[in-house]
Design a protein around this motif. Structure first.
Motif, mmCIF file in Angstrom:
data_model
loop_
_atom_site.group_PDB
_atom_site.id
_atom_site.type_symbol
_atom_site.label_atom_id
_atom_site.label_comp_id
_atom_site.label_asym_id
_atom_site.label_seq_id
_atom_site.Cartn_x
_atom_site.Cartn_y
_atom_site.Cartn_z
ATOM 1 N N LEU A 135 0.804 -1.209 0.000
ATOM 2 C CA LEU A 135 0.000 0.000 0.000
ATOM 3 C C LEU A 135 0.845 1.269 0.000
ATOM 4 N N SER A 136 1.863 1.323 0.824
ATOM 5 C CA SER A 136 2.587 2.569 1.049
ATOM 6 C C SER A 136 4.035 2.493 0.582
ATOM 7 N N PRO A 137 4.607 3.631 0.171
ATOM 8 C CA PRO A 137 6.000 3.669 -0.277
ATOM 9 C C PRO A 137 6.981 3.752 0.897
ATOM 10 N N GLY A 138 7.044 2.702 1.688
ATOM 11 C CA GLY A 138 7.940 2.669 2.836
ATOM 12 C C GLY A 138 9.312 2.116 2.490
ATOM 13 N N ARG A 139 10.028 1.669 3.509
ATOM 14 C CA ARG A 139 11.402 1.205 3.328
ATOM 15 C C ARG A 139 11.496 0.011 2.390
ATOM 16 N N HIS A 156 -5.008 5.778 -4.720
ATOM 17 C CA HIS A 156 -5.678 5.616 -6.003
ATOM 18 C C HIS A 156 -7.163 5.548 -5.716
ATOM 19 N N GLU A 157 -7.948 6.227 -6.528
ATOM 20 C CA GLU A 157 -9.377 6.310 -6.234
ATOM 21 C C GLU A 157 -10.064 4.945 -6.230
ATOM 22 N N LEU A 158 -9.547 3.972 -6.982
ATOM 23 C CA LEU A 158 -10.161 2.649 -6.955
ATOM 24 C C LEU A 158 -9.971 1.958 -5.611
ATOM 25 N N MET A 159 -8.952 2.364 -4.845
ATOM 26 C CA MET A 159 -8.773 1.804 -3.510
ATOM 27 C C MET A 159 -9.934 2.177 -2.609
ATOM 28 N N VAL A 160 -10.513 3.344 -2.838
ATOM 29 C CA VAL A 160 -11.701 3.753 -2.084
ATOM 30 C C VAL A 160 -12.850 2.795 -2.372
ATOM 31 N N ASP A 161 -13.041 2.447 -3.640
ATOM 32 C CA ASP A 161 -14.114 1.524 -4.018
ATOM 33 C C ASP A 161 -13.898 0.143 -3.408
#
Length: 209
Positions: free
Chosen positions: A138-142, A173-178
């Protein structure tokens, strides 16, 4: 697992004409504002498209389309629970069936096999001329910034003639909301007795008090 109620289209690159860079950062993935017709505000998204102003860094329009010899390695973290690892295999099958990619392989960053190196090699064996490493994060982490690029670079050493890219994670991303809304609605319908529990919950979808 119940199906999500979003429509996915075959992979195509977003035309540079609708991308408005917030910051032109050389050799990095930029946050951009994706503007849609009929809307006054853009949606925050991730794009790996090079800055068109840097002509020397772009190699032609064909680099942004899906080719028969393009391969995708979808990478998750990896788990000691085999059930979790098998979910990635299911996602890979869905991805392959609903996109234009013919070569798609799963990989785990750690704790399980196949590794990124294994998956990279399988792609080359199947005739890949370019490998796209796509983090199922999901996130741009390490892990995205350091670990996965390092593992991909190590994997590519045995295939020096094969270019590769590490794409952005799922991120905003807006599709993640859906997708999240679909999950919530399904669980509430399960509590109401309208649908069976999905395979992900496995007995944990209940109302606590």
């Amino acid at each position: 697992m119940h199906p999500v109620s979003v429509t996915l289209q075959p992979f195509t690159a977003t035309p540079a004409s609708i991308l408005v860079p917030r910051a032109a950062v050389r050799n990095s993935i930029n946050f951009v504002e994706l503007r849609r017709a009929g809307r006054s505000r853009g949606n925050l998204a991730m794009s790996s498209a090079p800055n068109p102003a840097r002509g020397a860094e772009t190699s032609g329009r064909e680099d942004f389309t899906v080719g028969d010899k393009d391969a995708v390695v979808i990478v998750d973290h990896g788990s000691r629970r085999q059930e979790s690892n098998l979910l990635l295999n299911d996602f890979v099958e869905m991805f392959r069936a609903r996109t234009g990619y013919k070569i798609v392989e799963p990989a785990h960053m750690e704790l399980a096999e196949p590794t990124i190196k294994d998956a990279f090699g399988k792609c080359v064996q199947q005739g890949a001329s370019r490998v796209i490493v796509s983090p199922y994060f999901l996130s741009p982490g390490r892990h995205w910034k350091q670990d996965i690029p390092a593992l991909a670079a190590e994997a590519s050493k045995e295939h020096s003639n094969i270019p590769y890219i590490v794409t952005a994670p799922l991120g905003l991303h807006e599709l993640m909301v859906d997708i999240m809304n679909d999950r919530i609605k399904y669980c509430l319908r399960h509590l109401a007795g309208d649908v069976d529990e999905c395979t992900v919950c496995a007995g944990k979808c209940r109302l606590y008090s």
